[in-house]
Design a protein around this motif. Structure first.
Motif, mmCIF file in Angstrom:
data_model
loop_
_atom_site.group_PDB
_atom_site.id
_atom_site.type_symbol
_atom_site.label_atom_id
_atom_site.label_comp_id
_atom_site.label_asym_id
_atom_site.label_seq_id
_atom_site.Cartn_x
_atom_site.Cartn_y
_atom_site.Cartn_z
ATOM 1 N N MET A 1 -32.618 -5.831 -8.584
ATOM 2 C CA MET A 1 -33.040 -6.455 -7.342
ATOM 3 C C MET A 1 -33.334 -7.923 -7.620
ATOM 4 N N LYS A 2 -32.971 -8.773 -6.662
ATOM 5 C CA LYS A 2 -33.205 -10.206 -6.811
ATOM 6 C C LYS A 2 -34.219 -10.654 -5.758
ATOM 7 N N ILE A 3 -35.365 -11.132 -6.230
ATOM 8 C CA ILE A 3 -36.430 -11.643 -5.371
ATOM 9 C C ILE A 3 -36.381 -13.164 -5.414
ATOM 10 N N VAL A 4 -36.458 -13.797 -4.249
ATOM 11 C CA VAL A 4 -36.446 -15.256 -4.171
ATOM 12 C C VAL A 4 -37.809 -15.748 -3.695
ATOM 13 N N VAL A 5 -38.297 -16.804 -4.375
ATOM 14 C CA VAL A 5 -39.578 -17.411 -4.028
ATOM 15 C C VAL A 5 -39.357 -18.907 -3.800
ATOM 16 N N PRO A 6 -39.677 -19.426 -2.597
ATOM 17 C CA PRO A 6 -39.634 -20.879 -2.402
ATOM 18 C C PRO A 6 -40.752 -21.486 -3.249
ATOM 19 N N ALA A 7 -40.399 -22.447 -4.117
ATOM 20 C CA ALA A 7 -41.374 -22.884 -5.109
ATOM 21 C C ALA A 7 -41.457 -24.397 -5.277
ATOM 22 N N SER A 8 -42.597 -24.828 -5.785
ATOM 23 C CA SER A 8 -42.863 -26.197 -6.205
ATOM 24 C C SER A 8 -43.816 -26.129 -7.386
ATOM 25 N N GLU A 9 -43.489 -26.820 -8.450
ATOM 26 C CA GLU A 9 -44.349 -26.907 -9.634
ATOM 27 C C GLU A 9 -44.739 -25.543 -10.194
ATOM 28 N N GLY A 10 -43.804 -24.601 -10.188
ATOM 29 C CA GLY A 10 -44.049 -23.297 -10.797
ATOM 30 C C GLY A 10 -44.814 -22.301 -9.949
ATOM 31 N N LYS A 11 -45.180 -22.709 -8.730
ATOM 32 C CA LYS A 11 -45.936 -21.831 -7.837
ATOM 33 C C LYS A 11 -45.199 -21.670 -6.520
ATOM 34 N N LEU A 12 -45.570 -20.628 -5.777
ATOM 35 C CA LEU A 12 -45.032 -20.458 -4.436
ATOM 36 C C LEU A 12 -45.408 -21.669 -3.598
ATOM 37 N N CYS A 13 -44.438 -22.185 -2.851
ATOM 38 C CA CYS A 13 -44.690 -23.269 -1.905
ATOM 39 C C CYS A 13 -44.974 -22.614 -0.555
ATOM 40 N N SER A 14 -46.090 -22.952 0.052
ATOM 41 C CA SER A 14 -46.525 -22.252 1.260
ATOM 42 C C SER A 14 -45.600 -22.444 2.458
ATOM 43 N N HIS A 15 -44.783 -23.484 2.453
ATOM 44 C CA HIS A 15 -43.868 -23.703 3.573
ATOM 45 C C HIS A 15 -42.434 -23.585 3.080
ATOM 46 N N PHE A 16 -41.749 -22.578 3.545
ATOM 47 C CA PHE A 16 -40.398 -22.223 3.110
ATOM 48 C C PHE A 16 -39.442 -23.422 3.053
ATOM 49 N N GLY A 17 -39.366 -24.208 4.092
ATOM 50 C CA GLY A 17 -38.415 -25.311 4.167
ATOM 51 C C GLY A 17 -38.841 -26.581 3.467
ATOM 52 N N LYS A 18 -39.998 -26.585 2.841
ATOM 53 C CA LYS A 18 -40.518 -27.783 2.179
ATOM 54 C C LYS A 18 -40.627 -27.622 0.662
ATOM 55 N N CYS A 19 -40.079 -26.535 0.120
ATOM 56 C CA CYS A 19 -40.199 -26.305 -1.323
ATOM 57 C C CYS A 19 -39.276 -27.256 -2.099
ATOM 58 N N ASP A 20 -39.504 -27.364 -3.411
ATOM 59 C CA ASP A 20 -38.669 -28.200 -4.271
ATOM 60 C C ASP A 20 -37.422 -27.451 -4.732
ATOM 61 N N TYR A 21 -37.541 -26.133 -4.869
ATOM 62 C CA TYR A 21 -36.428 -25.300 -5.334
ATOM 63 C C TYR A 21 -36.724 -23.853 -4.984
ATOM 64 N N PHE A 22 -35.748 -22.988 -5.218
ATOM 65 C CA PHE A 22 -35.933 -21.552 -5.032
ATOM 66 C C PHE A 22 -35.873 -20.881 -6.389
ATOM 67 N N GLY A 65 -44.839 -17.906 1.798
ATOM 68 C CA GLY A 65 -46.152 -18.151 2.368
ATOM 69 C C GLY A 65 -46.014 -18.196 3.868
ATOM 70 N N GLY A 66 -45.143 -19.093 4.328
ATOM 71 C CA GLY A 66 -44.881 -19.227 5.745
ATOM 72 C C GLY A 66 -43.410 -19.473 6.003
ATOM 73 N N MET A 67 -42.925 -18.916 7.098
ATOM 74 C CA MET A 67 -41.522 -19.076 7.459
ATOM 75 C C MET A 67 -41.383 -18.901 8.964
ATOM 76 N N GLY A 68 -40.585 -19.763 9.567
ATOM 77 C CA GLY A 68 -40.346 -19.686 11.001
ATOM 78 C C GLY A 68 -39.518 -18.469 11.385
ATOM 79 N N LEU A 69 -39.516 -18.182 12.658
ATOM 80 C CA LEU A 69 -38.819 -17.004 13.171
ATOM 81 C C LEU A 69 -37.312 -17.073 12.945
ATOM 82 N N ARG A 70 -36.704 -18.231 13.144
ATOM 83 C CA ARG A 70 -35.252 -18.350 12.987
ATOM 84 C C ARG A 70 -34.804 -18.070 11.548
ATOM 85 N N PRO A 71 -35.398 -18.700 10.529
ATOM 86 C CA PRO A 71 -34.982 -18.369 9.164
ATOM 87 C C PRO A 71 -35.196 -16.884 8.824
#
Length: 127
Positions: A1-22, A65-71
């Motif tokens: 199974m592949k789990i994806v985490v929107p991340a910044s600086e090694g931690k989950l980024c609370s806003h999906f579309g504002k992360c540095d990488y996945f 952390g957070g993600m809009g309805l469309r994504p």
């Protein structure tokens, strides 16, 4: 199974579309362990519109952390499960707590008072 985490600086980024990488985390569900982790960035950069790219790259589940309805809807249409309300903690700790069943969720942190890049009016995440 592949789990994806929107991340910044090694931690989950609370806003999906504002992360540095996945962070793409390969896990063994039976053994409840992390097998491999890889950082990826879409060619067009990170945004709320990169959901198809996540599915195309093999995502089975997104911990956010957070993600809009469309994504959320696009991911789910592509067979990718979404869990919102995850805490901003280290990626390995987050994924391991999910695997262990000890992940504590809060509300979807994507709210329209502060984040204008979220889409939809009210967000519902699957817990």
């Amino acid at each position: 199974m592949k789990i994806v985490v929107p991340a910044s600086e090694g931690k989950l980024c609370s806003h999906f579309g504002k992360c540095d990488y996945f962070a793409f985390v390969d896990v063994d569900l039976e053994k409840k362990e992390i097998k491999n982790m890889e950082e990826k960035i879409p060619d067009g950069g990170v945004s709320c519109q990169c959901t198809n790219w996540l599915a195309d790259n093999g995502a089975n589940l997104v911990l956010a952390g957070g993600m809009g309805l469309r994504p959320q809807s696009v991911l789910e249409q592509n067979g990718v499960d979404v869990v919102c309300g995850c805490p901003e903690i280290e990626i390995r700790e987050l994924v391991q707590s999910y695997l262990d069943g000890s992940l504590e969720l809060t509300e979807n942190s994507c709210n329209h008072d502060e984040h204008h890049n979220c889409h939809g009016e009210h967000h519902h995440c699957h817990h």
